[in-house]
Design a protein around this motif. Structure first.
Motif, PDB file in Angstrom:
ATOM      1  N   PHE A  52       0.859  -1.190   0.000  1.00  0.00           N
ATOM      2  CA  PHE A  52       0.000   0.000   0.000  1.00  0.00           C
ATOM      3  C   PHE A  52       0.887   1.230   0.000  1.00  0.00           C
ATOM      4  O   PHE A  52       2.029   1.185   0.453  1.00  0.00           O
ATOM      5  CB  PHE A  52      -0.976  -0.002   1.188  1.00  0.00           C
ATOM      6  CG  PHE A  52      -0.327   0.012   2.537  1.00  0.00           C
ATOM      7  CD1 PHE A  52      -0.056   1.214   3.185  1.00  0.00           C
ATOM      8  CD2 PHE A  52       0.007  -1.168   3.173  1.00  0.00           C
ATOM      9  CE1 PHE A  52       0.543   1.223   4.436  1.00  0.00           C
ATOM     10  CE2 PHE A  52       0.603  -1.168   4.427  1.00  0.00           C
ATOM     11  CZ  PHE A  52       0.873   0.034   5.067  1.00  0.00           C
ATOM     12  N   GLY A  53       0.371   2.322  -0.527  1.00  0.00           N
ATOM     13  CA  GLY A  53       1.162   3.540  -0.670  1.00  0.00           C
ATOM     14  C   GLY A  53       1.467   4.204   0.656  1.00  0.00           C
ATOM     15  O   GLY A  53       0.699   4.088   1.615  1.00  0.00           O
ATOM     16  N   VAL A  54       2.587   4.918   0.695  1.00  0.00           N
ATOM     17  CA  VAL A  54       2.984   5.605   1.923  1.00  0.00           C
ATOM     18  C   VAL A  54       2.081   6.794   2.217  1.00  0.00           C
ATOM     19  O   VAL A  54       1.990   7.240   3.346  1.00  0.00           O
ATOM     20  CB  VAL A  54       4.465   6.054   1.886  1.00  0.00           C
ATOM     21  CG1 VAL A  54       5.388   4.862   1.853  1.00  0.00           C
ATOM     22  CG2 VAL A  54       4.744   7.000   0.750  1.00  0.00           C
ATOM     23  N   GLY A  55       1.411   7.344   1.189  1.00  0.00           N
ATOM     24  CA  GLY A  55       0.510   8.475   1.408  1.00  0.00           C
ATOM     25  C   GLY A  55       1.265   9.789   1.450  1.00  0.00           C
ATOM     26  O   GLY A  55       2.432   9.883   1.112  1.00  0.00           O
ATOM     27  N   PHE A  56       0.569  10.817   1.870  1.00  0.00           N
ATOM     28  CA  PHE A  56       1.193  12.137   1.949  1.00  0.00           C
ATOM     29  C   PHE A  56       1.472  12.469   3.414  1.00  0.00           C
ATOM     30  O   PHE A  56       0.912  11.870   4.317  1.00  0.00           O
ATOM     31  CB  PHE A  56       0.320  13.216   1.286  1.00  0.00           C
ATOM     32  CG  PHE A  56      -1.099  13.251   1.784  1.00  0.00           C
ATOM     33  CD1 PHE A  56      -1.453  14.057   2.846  1.00  0.00           C
ATOM     34  CD2 PHE A  56      -2.071  12.457   1.188  1.00  0.00           C
ATOM     35  CE1 PHE A  56      -2.746  14.085   3.316  1.00  0.00           C
ATOM     36  CE2 PHE A  56      -3.379  12.487   1.644  1.00  0.00           C
ATOM     37  CZ  PHE A  56      -3.713  13.296   2.717  1.00  0.00           C
ATOM     38  N   PHE A  60      -0.140  18.464   5.112  1.00  0.00           N
ATOM     39  CA  PHE A  60      -0.258  18.714   3.669  1.00  0.00           C
ATOM     40  C   PHE A  60      -1.735  18.922   3.369  1.00  0.00           C
ATOM     41  O   PHE A  60      -2.498  17.974   3.241  1.00  0.00           O
ATOM     42  CB  PHE A  60       0.297  17.537   2.869  1.00  0.00           C
ATOM     43  CG  PHE A  60       0.465  17.851   1.410  1.00  0.00           C
ATOM     44  CD1 PHE A  60       1.631  18.429   0.945  1.00  0.00           C
ATOM     45  CD2 PHE A  60      -0.559  17.597   0.505  1.00  0.00           C
ATOM     46  CE1 PHE A  60       1.787  18.722  -0.402  1.00  0.00           C
ATOM     47  CE2 PHE A  60      -0.407  17.896  -0.826  1.00  0.00           C
ATOM     48  CZ  PHE A  60       0.772  18.462  -1.286  1.00  0.00           C
ATOM     49  N   ILE A  61      -2.136  20.187   3.300  1.00  0.00           N
ATOM     50  CA  ILE A  61      -3.549  20.524   3.121  1.00  0.00           C
ATOM     51  C   ILE A  61      -3.693  21.278   1.802  1.00  0.00           C
ATOM     52  O   ILE A  61      -3.340  22.454   1.705  1.00  0.00           O
ATOM     53  CB  ILE A  61      -4.064  21.372   4.296  1.00  0.00           C
ATOM     54  CG1 ILE A  61      -3.830  20.619   5.613  1.00  0.00           C
ATOM     55  CG2 ILE A  61      -5.535  21.707   4.107  1.00  0.00           C
ATOM     56  CD1 ILE A  61      -3.998  21.451   6.854  1.00  0.00           C
ATOM     57  N   PRO A  62      -4.185  20.605   0.758  1.00  0.00           N
ATOM     58  CA  PRO A  62      -4.307  21.246  -0.556  1.00  0.00           C
ATOM     59  C   PRO A  62      -5.246  22.448  -0.539  1.00  0.00           C
ATOM     60  O   PRO A  62      -6.221  22.479   0.213  1.00  0.00           O
ATOM     61  CB  PRO A  62      -4.871  20.141  -1.443  1.00  0.00           C
ATOM     62  CG  PRO A  62      -4.553  18.884  -0.731  1.00  0.00           C
ATOM     63  CD  PRO A  62      -4.582  19.213   0.726  1.00  0.00           C
ATOM     64  N   VAL A  63      -4.919  23.415  -1.380  1.00  0.00           N
ATOM     65  CA  VAL A  63      -5.741  24.611  -1.544  1.00  0.00           C
ATOM     66  C   VAL A  63      -6.051  24.764  -3.027  1.00  0.00           C
ATOM     67  O   VAL A  63      -5.305  24.308  -3.890  1.00  0.00           O
ATOM     68  CB  VAL A  63      -5.008  25.872  -1.024  1.00  0.00           C
ATOM     69  CG1 VAL A  63      -4.786  25.784   0.478  1.00  0.00           C
ATOM     70  CG2 VAL A  63      -3.689  26.084  -1.746  1.00  0.00           C
ATOM     71  N   ALA A 140       1.713  15.021  -4.746  1.00  0.00           N
ATOM     72  CA  ALA A 140       1.357  15.546  -6.073  1.00  0.00           C
ATOM     73  C   ALA A 140      -0.074  15.155  -6.430  1.00  0.00           C
ATOM     74  O   ALA A 140      -0.857  15.985  -6.903  1.00  0.00           O
ATOM     75  CB  ALA A 140       2.329  15.039  -7.129  1.00  0.00           C
ATOM     76  N   LEU A 141      -0.416  13.912  -6.196  1.00  0.00           N
ATOM     77  CA  LEU A 141      -1.780  13.455  -6.478  1.00  0.00           C
ATOM     78  C   LEU A 141      -2.799  14.188  -5.615  1.00  0.00           C
ATOM     79  O   LEU A 141      -3.851  14.608  -6.101  1.00  0.00           O
ATOM     80  CB  LEU A 141      -1.892  11.943  -6.262  1.00  0.00           C
ATOM     81  CG  LEU A 141      -1.138  11.070  -7.258  1.00  0.00           C
ATOM     82  CD1 LEU A 141      -1.087   9.633  -6.767  1.00  0.00           C
ATOM     83  CD2 LEU A 141      -1.777  11.166  -8.636  1.00  0.00           C
ATOM     84  N   GLU A 142      -2.502  14.344  -4.353  1.00  0.00           N
ATOM     85  CA  GLU A 142      -3.408  15.033  -3.430  1.00  0.00           C
ATOM     86  C   GLU A 142      -3.600  16.491  -3.850  1.00  0.00           C
ATOM     87  O   GLU A 142      -4.674  17.049  -3.687  1.00  0.00           O
ATOM     88  CB  GLU A 142      -2.857  14.945  -2.003  1.00  0.00           C
ATOM     89  CG  GLU A 142      -3.771  15.490  -0.949  1.00  0.00           C
ATOM     90  CD  GLU A 142      -5.040  14.679  -0.729  1.00  0.00           C
ATOM     91  OE1 GLU A 142      -5.976  15.209  -0.111  1.00  0.00           O
ATOM     92  OE2 GLU A 142      -5.098  13.505  -1.167  1.00  0.00           O
ATOM     93  N   GLY A 144      -3.657  17.504  -6.857  1.00  0.00           N
ATOM     94  CA  GLY A 144      -4.312  17.548  -8.158  1.00  0.00           C
ATOM     95  C   GLY A 144      -3.366  17.721  -9.321  1.00  0.00           C
ATOM     96  O   GLY A 144      -3.798  17.958 -10.449  1.00  0.00           O
ATOM     97  N   ALA A 145      -2.073  17.594  -9.077  1.00  0.00           N
ATOM     98  CA  ALA A 145      -1.068  17.692 -10.142  1.00  0.00           C
ATOM     99  C   ALA A 145      -0.846  16.290 -10.737  1.00  0.00           C
ATOM    100  O   ALA A 145      -1.206  15.300 -10.138  1.00  0.00           O
ATOM    101  CB  ALA A 145       0.235  18.252  -9.592  1.00  0.00           C
ATOM    102  N   ILE A 146      -0.221  16.282 -11.888  1.00  0.00           N
ATOM    103  CA  ILE A 146       0.110  15.015 -12.542  1.00  0.00           C
ATOM    104  C   ILE A 146       1.555  14.682 -12.186  1.00  0.00           C
ATOM    105  O   ILE A 146       2.470  15.417 -12.538  1.00  0.00           O
ATOM    106  CB  ILE A 146      -0.056  15.108 -14.065  1.00  0.00           C
ATOM    107  CG1 ILE A 146      -1.514  15.453 -14.404  1.00  0.00           C
ATOM    108  CG2 ILE A 146       0.392  13.820 -14.744  1.00  0.00           C
ATOM    109  CD1 ILE A 146      -1.727  15.845 -15.852  1.00  0.00           C
ATOM    110  N   PRO A 147       1.774  13.567 -11.475  1.00  0.00           N
ATOM    111  CA  PRO A 147       3.151  13.216 -11.120  1.00  0.00           C
ATOM    112  C   PRO A 147       3.901  12.638 -12.308  1.00  0.00           C
ATOM    113  O   PRO A 147       3.347  11.850 -13.083  1.00  0.00           O
ATOM    114  CB  PRO A 147       2.985  12.170 -10.017  1.00  0.00           C
ATOM    115  CG  PRO A 147       1.625  11.604 -10.216  1.00  0.00           C
ATOM    116  CD  PRO A 147       0.794  12.656 -10.892  1.00  0.00           C
TER     117      PRO A 147
END
Length: 152
Positions: A52-56, A60-63, A140-142, A144-147
């Motif tokens: 499973f992914g490590v996550g963010f 880290f609070i996206p705006v 990056a995913l959180e 909304g960017a494209i990694p």
């Protein structure tokens, strides 16, 4: 203890980023499932091991922000092939690069780092120490960017 008593168990294996921990417990007949936070080629395809992914990271609070950067990277450029990757992308302007002095050394604040990612269309996500599975990928995913994932 578990083997001696023949008690079945499941294991959550966290923080094996360098892929060099002791894996003997994986082979125990009473170990039913191992859940790992870092992908390890040795255990890909094993019916007993789930990745499973490590996550963010916390804080880290996206705006919502306009995507003013075509791409961005914040991190240590002297590691792996990161400097070369940034050079390859420099023709795609505007971009944002912030060079740190190492892990947790001379870094952007979590708020500023998140803002840069939220303002980026693409985020360069090179390999970490041993794995493509990095916090930066999930951040990056959180945001909304494209990694853009690279390997060694």
């Amino acid at each position: 203890m578990y083997e001696k008593e023949r008690t079945p168990f499941q294991l959550i294996h966290l923080s094996d980023e360098y892929l060099d921990d002791d894996y003997r417990v994986y082979s125990s007949p009473v170990c039913q499932t191992v859940m790992r936070s870092y992908i390890h080629p040795l255990w890909l395809g094993s019916p007993k091991v789930v990745h499973f992914g490590v996550g963010f990271r916390s804080q880290f609070i996206p705006v919502h922000a306009p995507r003013i950067y075509t791409w961005s990277f914040a991190g240590y450029l002297k590691k792996s092939d990161r400097w070369m990757i940034c050079q390859l992308f420099k023709e795609f302007e505007p971009y944002y690069v912030f060079e740190t002095q190492g892990f947790e050394c001379g870094i952007l604040s979590p708020t500023d780092y998140c803002a840069v990612m939220c303002q980026s269309k693409f985020v360069l996500c090179p390999v970490g120490n041993c794995s493509i599975d990095t916090f930066r990928l999930y951040e990056a995913l959180e945001a909304g960017a494209i990694p853009i994932v690279t390997g060694k």
